[in-house]
Design a protein around this motif. Sequence first.
Motif, PDB file in Angstrom:
ATOM      1  N   PHE A  96      -5.138  -1.977  -2.837  1.00 33.09           N
ATOM      2  CA  PHE A  96      -6.547  -1.692  -2.537  1.00 33.09           C
ATOM      3  C   PHE A  96      -6.671  -0.834  -1.284  1.00 33.09           C
ATOM      4  O   PHE A  96      -7.400   0.155  -1.257  1.00 33.09           O
ATOM      5  N   ARG A  97      -5.943  -1.210  -0.244  1.00 35.79           N
ATOM      6  CA  ARG A  97      -6.010  -0.454   1.015  1.00 35.79           C
ATOM      7  C   ARG A  97      -5.529   0.988   0.816  1.00 35.79           C
ATOM      8  O   ARG A  97      -6.162   1.932   1.287  1.00 35.79           O
ATOM      9  N   ALA A  98      -4.417   1.146   0.125  1.00 37.64           N
ATOM     10  CA  ALA A  98      -3.862   2.485  -0.094  1.00 37.64           C
ATOM     11  C   ALA A  98      -4.845   3.349  -0.884  1.00 37.64           C
ATOM     12  O   ALA A  98      -5.095   4.511  -0.515  1.00 37.64           O
ATOM     13  N   ASP A  99      -5.416   2.791  -1.940  1.00 35.99           N
ATOM     14  CA  ASP A  99      -6.355   3.546  -2.770  1.00 35.99           C
ATOM     15  C   ASP A  99      -7.621   3.897  -1.979  1.00 35.99           C
ATOM     16  O   ASP A  99      -8.079   5.038  -1.988  1.00 35.99           O
ATOM     17  N   PHE A 100      -8.177   2.905  -1.285  1.00 33.05           N
ATOM     18  CA  PHE A 100      -9.417   3.135  -0.542  1.00 33.05           C
ATOM     19  C   PHE A 100      -9.199   4.096   0.618  1.00 33.05           C
ATOM     20  O   PHE A 100     -10.038   4.962   0.884  1.00 33.05           O
ATOM     21  N   ALA A 101      -8.082   3.955   1.318  1.00 32.42           N
ATOM     22  CA  ALA A 101      -7.778   4.860   2.440  1.00 32.42           C
ATOM     23  C   ALA A 101      -7.659   6.297   1.946  1.00 32.42           C
ATOM     24  O   ALA A 101      -8.136   7.228   2.601  1.00 32.42           O
TER      25      ALA A 101
END
Length: 181
Positions: A96-101
């Motif tokens: 989630f963090r990688a995609d959102f970032a």
Amino acid sequence: MTADEADPDSIERGEPRRPDERLGLITGIVVGAVVVALAVVTGFTASWYVGDRDRDQLDAQYVDAARRGVLNVISVSADRADSDVDRILEGSTGEFRADFAGRSKDFIDVVKQMKVTSKGTVNAVGIETSDEHAASLLVSATSLVTNGSGAQEEPRVWRLRVHLQHGDDDRILIEKVDFAV
């Protein structure tokens, strides 16, 4: 031979001299066994209680983390889009963090350009699975969206499956979010 006289053969065998001594010995053994059994049962019951209490506390932390994380994601404003994105990233990890970032700059640009304001409310949270390292929860939420295209507090309904895990600093973070049917 009287009751007070000792039988030499019974003394050599280690037998009690009188029947009431034998009864006292048996009673002592039974009472000791009952006390030990009660102590064991009490110990098991206490450990189950502590384990259940710890599990309930962890599940409550999972529910709070899912509620807070979903509110962060569905409550944004053009006036504070940068800090909204920072808050979302701070509470996330993994996929989630990688995609959102990777999409955060575009997200900020759209929110600012469209003058989006979204106020979220979490309606319900339920735990699907959980253990001491991770959890999966179902979250029902609603956001009221206002934007430059004419939406005026239009409701958006969200049904999400939120995957959480413990971060390196033992905080509970969002790892993945899926739309639930």
